[in-house]
Enzyme design. Sequence first.
Site, PDB file in Angstrom:
ATOM      1  N   ASP A 113       5.703  -0.160 -11.918  1.00  0.00           N
ATOM      2  CA  ASP A 113       6.413   0.797 -11.060  1.00  0.00           C
ATOM      3  C   ASP A 113       5.447   1.754 -10.402  1.00  0.00           C
ATOM      4  O   ASP A 113       5.734   2.319  -9.349  1.00  0.00           O
ATOM      5  CB  ASP A 113       7.466   1.552 -11.861  1.00  0.00           C
ATOM      6  N   ARG A 139      15.573   7.623  -7.684  1.00  0.00           N
ATOM      7  CA  ARG A 139      14.864   7.174  -8.890  1.00  0.00           C
ATOM      8  C   ARG A 139      13.418   7.672  -8.775  1.00  0.00           C
ATOM      9  O   ARG A 139      12.715   7.328  -7.828  1.00  0.00           O
ATOM     10  CB  ARG A 139      14.916   5.638  -9.034  1.00  0.00           C
ATOM     11  N   ARG A 176      17.255  -2.871  -7.922  1.00  0.00           N
ATOM     12  CA  ARG A 176      16.286  -2.195  -8.777  1.00  0.00           C
ATOM     13  C   ARG A 176      14.995  -2.992  -8.692  1.00  0.00           C
ATOM     14  O   ARG A 176      14.921  -4.005  -8.010  1.00  0.00           O
ATOM     15  CB  ARG A 176      16.782  -1.993 -10.222  1.00  0.00           C
ATOM     16  N   GLY A 177      13.967  -2.517  -9.410  1.00  0.00           N
ATOM     17  CA  GLY A 177      12.644  -3.125  -9.255  1.00  0.00           C
ATOM     18  C   GLY A 177      11.920  -2.380  -8.140  1.00  0.00           C
ATOM     19  O   GLY A 177      12.484  -2.167  -7.053  1.00  0.00           O
ATOM     20  N   ASN A 201       5.360   1.106 -16.306  1.00  0.00           N
ATOM     21  CA  ASN A 201       6.325   0.008 -16.127  1.00  0.00           C
ATOM     22  C   ASN A 201       7.474   0.233 -17.109  1.00  0.00           C
ATOM     23  O   ASN A 201       7.471   1.185 -17.906  1.00  0.00           O
ATOM     24  CB  ASN A 201       5.629  -1.341 -16.360  1.00  0.00           C
TER      25      ASN A 201
HETATM   26  O1  MRU Z   1      14.505   0.016 -14.056  1.00  0.00           O
HETATM   27  P1  MRU Z   1      14.093  -1.157 -13.240  1.00  0.00           P
HETATM   28  O2  MRU Z   1      14.917  -2.376 -13.495  1.00  0.00           O
HETATM   29  O3  MRU Z   1      14.022  -0.815 -11.772  1.00  0.00           O
HETATM   30  O4  MRU Z   1      12.624  -1.467 -13.729  1.00  0.00           O
HETATM   31  C1  MRU Z   1      11.920  -2.545 -13.170  1.00  0.00           C
HETATM   32  C2  MRU Z   1      10.563  -2.700 -13.730  1.00  0.00           C
HETATM   33  O5  MRU Z   1      10.128  -1.977 -14.585  1.00  0.00           O
HETATM   34  C3  MRU Z   1       9.697  -3.727 -13.073  1.00  0.00           C
HETATM   35  O6  MRU Z   1       8.824  -4.292 -13.994  1.00  0.00           O
HETATM   36  C4  MRU Z   1       8.874  -3.037 -11.973  1.00  0.00           C
HETATM   37  O7  MRU Z   1       9.717  -2.322 -11.114  1.00  0.00           O
HETATM   38  C5  MRU Z   1       8.087  -4.007 -11.196  1.00  0.00           C
HETATM   39  S1  MRU Z   1       9.112  -4.989 -10.164  1.00  0.00           S
HETATM   40  C6  MRU Z   1       8.169  -6.077  -9.321  1.00  0.00           C
END
Ligand code: MRU
Length: 374
Positions: A244, A90, A53-54, A254
Amino acid sequence: MKIDGRQMRTIWIERDGVSAGIIDQTQLPHRFVTVRLATLEDAARAIRTMQVRGAPLIGTTAAYGVWLASRADASDEALEKACSTLAATRPTAINLKWALDEMVAAVRNRPRNERPDAAFLRAGEIADEDVTINRAIGAHGLQIIEDIAAQKKKGEPVNVLTHCNAGWLATVDLGTATAPIYAAHDKGLQIHVFADETRPRNQGAALTAWELGHHGVPHTVIPDNTGGHLMQHKMVDLVIVGADRVTAQGDVCNKIGTYLKALAAYDNAVPFYVAAPSPSIDFEIADGADIPIEQRAAQEVATITGKTSDGRIETVQIVPDESPVANFAFDVTPARLVTGLITERGVITANRAALAQAFPERAEVRPKSNRMVG
Ligand code: MRU
């Protein structure tokens, strides 16, 4: 980053040369488990179930997913289908679409037999570019931390608040929001991080705390609703979060709860920075309200997973059986609440002119699609 003395990235090519390896982030912080991705469906499942994720790591995993798909069938139809399968995993992080567009551009005009190698090459470049970008974000963000450190009494740490995990685990290496933190720590600056737990999936408590701990960065995990109190009591010098998706006018999408941190930061004159690599910028959308916000399973909110005192991992329900639950995964922070975007090309104002000036080649590009034909 080093895990128990071993240099690691979050995604790699396995020794067999025909599959990719990842860390299963759903098992952290209590178990360190790696998973082999051998097919398109493996890659799609890893993204969908948040084993990875991220935003940047989602994009890179999708790129390798296209490579894996091309090994099985490199026809236009198969690759188009692979891209739509991956794109549907996603919806919010724009890095996913960006990476798929890059992969399509890399293979589209090649004969079928050359496509797997071309896809492998481009996916590897995407992974390497992510690390290069994050290193530059780290260098630019370090200057912000150094300026704050210079105003502190000797021995007083710079206190950074971050939300969710925009760290090493969210990228290929180094992280975005954490890159300046690691750069400052490695340079010997006194730095301390408040990591928001980040309900419902607790990426801050489980992942950010885990990676900061492994790197030796002093940190404290706080409940999500503590940030405002800390800011009122001057216990936070700056906030750095990830993104994001950043729109053409600088609105920042985000992890859910980011907006509330931005409001508290604004009310308390605490600088609020967003680490924003260029693949997270969406020049096709101006208003953050137009970003699709992922809604995830109710069960993520209704339950919590943790380690029992005898070492078992258990999931327990924390809301009444009949209570409805809402699970919006992201929110949008308007550009006016953002002190600056820390990009690989420097720290810029969150507005259309600054973004277009910093990334003219992206701002002028016509909308692209990840269709093979066209
Ligand atoms: O749902 P996730 O864990 O994928 O969300 C991640 C975030 O919101 C992070 O802050 C974002 O992806 C930036 S990662 C460098």
